[in-house]
Design a protein around this motif. Structure first.
Motif, mmCIF file in Angstrom:
data_model
loop_
_atom_site.group_PDB
_atom_site.id
_atom_site.type_symbol
_atom_site.label_atom_id
_atom_site.label_comp_id
_atom_site.label_asym_id
_atom_site.label_seq_id
_atom_site.Cartn_x
_atom_site.Cartn_y
_atom_site.Cartn_z
ATOM 1 N N GLN A 133 119.968 -122.154 8.963
ATOM 2 C CA GLN A 133 119.210 -120.932 8.827
ATOM 3 C C GLN A 133 119.705 -120.216 7.593
ATOM 4 O O GLN A 133 120.911 -120.087 7.382
ATOM 5 C CB GLN A 133 119.369 -120.062 10.076
ATOM 6 N N ASN A 134 118.757 -119.711 6.771
ATOM 7 C CA ASN A 134 119.056 -119.348 5.398
ATOM 8 C C ASN A 134 120.373 -118.624 5.209
ATOM 9 O O ASN A 134 121.410 -119.200 4.972
ATOM 10 C CB ASN A 134 117.900 -118.615 4.706
ATOM 11 N N SER A 135 120.335 -117.362 5.312
ATOM 12 C CA SER A 135 121.598 -116.682 5.051
ATOM 13 C C SER A 135 122.225 -116.278 6.374
ATOM 14 O O SER A 135 121.536 -116.127 7.373
ATOM 15 C CB SER A 135 121.370 -115.470 4.175
ATOM 16 N N THR A 181 114.503 -118.134 7.434
ATOM 17 C CA THR A 181 114.203 -119.548 7.214
ATOM 18 C C THR A 181 115.013 -120.437 8.137
ATOM 19 O O THR A 181 116.189 -120.160 8.401
ATOM 20 C CB THR A 181 114.532 -119.926 5.757
ATOM 21 N N ASN A 241 115.696 -124.544 8.276
ATOM 22 C CA ASN A 241 115.488 -125.871 7.681
ATOM 23 C C ASN A 241 116.215 -126.915 8.506
ATOM 24 O O ASN A 241 117.303 -126.646 9.016
ATOM 25 C CB ASN A 241 116.046 -125.909 6.250
ATOM 26 N N GLN A 284 110.609 -127.334 7.715
ATOM 27 C CA GLN A 284 110.998 -125.940 7.624
ATOM 28 C C GLN A 284 110.103 -125.060 8.503
ATOM 29 O O GLN A 284 108.899 -125.292 8.639
ATOM 30 C CB GLN A 284 110.847 -125.477 6.170
ATOM 31 N N THR A 312 120.603 -116.081 11.898
ATOM 32 C CA THR A 312 120.639 -115.151 10.768
ATOM 33 C C THR A 312 120.741 -113.750 11.335
ATOM 34 O O THR A 312 119.950 -113.358 12.195
ATOM 35 C CB THR A 312 119.358 -115.253 9.907
#
Lengths: 113, 114
Positions: free
Chosen positions: A6-8, A22, A24, A72, A107
């Motif tokens: 997960q992105n950040s 996000t 992925n 995604q 996140t």
């Protein structure tokens, strides 16, 4: 190896803006993908589910997209509010033998007033 | 009315002890789960039961033994507790085993090993 990212770890946005989170994944072919919200000291709470043959799902201010080619999923919160501040988890459902959910690391979203 | 309830909420104990965590759901669901959430907030499935039958048994030390006396209850017994067992343990339930079902989680049991 199989991975869900997960992105950040943390995302800060201004109240009223759209938050985009996000998820992925690699080396999975999920039949379903779910998004959960987790508040400190509480268990995850189910928000939305999307199937592999669906591109988009909406529920009030929430929208989820699922791109199995890009591997995604995007999770959007429109008109964000400070009360939306929480950790958001994506979870993939795998079907190797039996259904099993694999969770991302989450996140942490903070909506600033 | 709490849908999925776990007891105790906090558990502080010494290394080497044996402890149990209880879980009950009043949703009428067929399937129940145990998850472990570590200090980095990573949520990992340990076990799942469907109608009292063990379905998923992840690579978990055999010191962990789940028991489902009926489909509304799934307890977790842990023998010979180790430092690495410190985590938050979540119980969850879903309508059935089909993949599209939302999971309903309890609020967790925070286990600390001294």
């Amino acid at each position: 190896s199989q991975k869900i990212e997960q992105n950040s770890e943390a995302l800060n946005i201004q109240e009223g803006k759209t938050a985009t989170l996000t998820c992925n994944y690699t080396n999975y072919s999920p039949a379903y993908l779910q998004w959960y919200r987790q508040d400190p000291g509480r268990g995850p709470v189910f928000l939305l589910l999307i199937r592999e043959n669906e591109k988009e799902k909406r529920k009030e201010r929430l929208k989820v997209t699922f791109d199995t080619t890009l591997k995604q999923s995007l999770f959007h919160i429109t008109a964000s509010q400070p009360a939306d501040s929480a950790t958001y988890l994506c979870a993939l459902c795998t079907t190797s033998g039996t259904y099993k959910y694999i969770f991302g690391t989450g996140t942490r979203l903070k909506v600033l007033a | 009315d709490t849908a999925v309830s776990q007891t105790p909420k906090y558990l502080v104990t010494q290394m080497g002890n044996d402890k149990s965590i209880k879980c009950e759901q009043n949703l009428g669901h067929d399937t129940m789960y145990w998850y472990k959430q570590d200090s980095k907030k990573f949520l990992k499935i340990m076990f799942s039961y469907n109608n009292k039958e063990l379905i998923i048994n992840e690579t978990v030390p055999n010191r962990f033994s789940p028991k489902s006396p009926d489909k509304a209850h799934l307890n977790l017994h842990i023998n010979s507790l180790e430092l690495g067992d410190s985590a938050v343990y979540f119980c969850a339930s879903s309508q059935d085993l089909t993949g599209g079902q939302p999971q309903h989680f309890g609020d967790g049991t925070r286990l600390s090993i001294l």
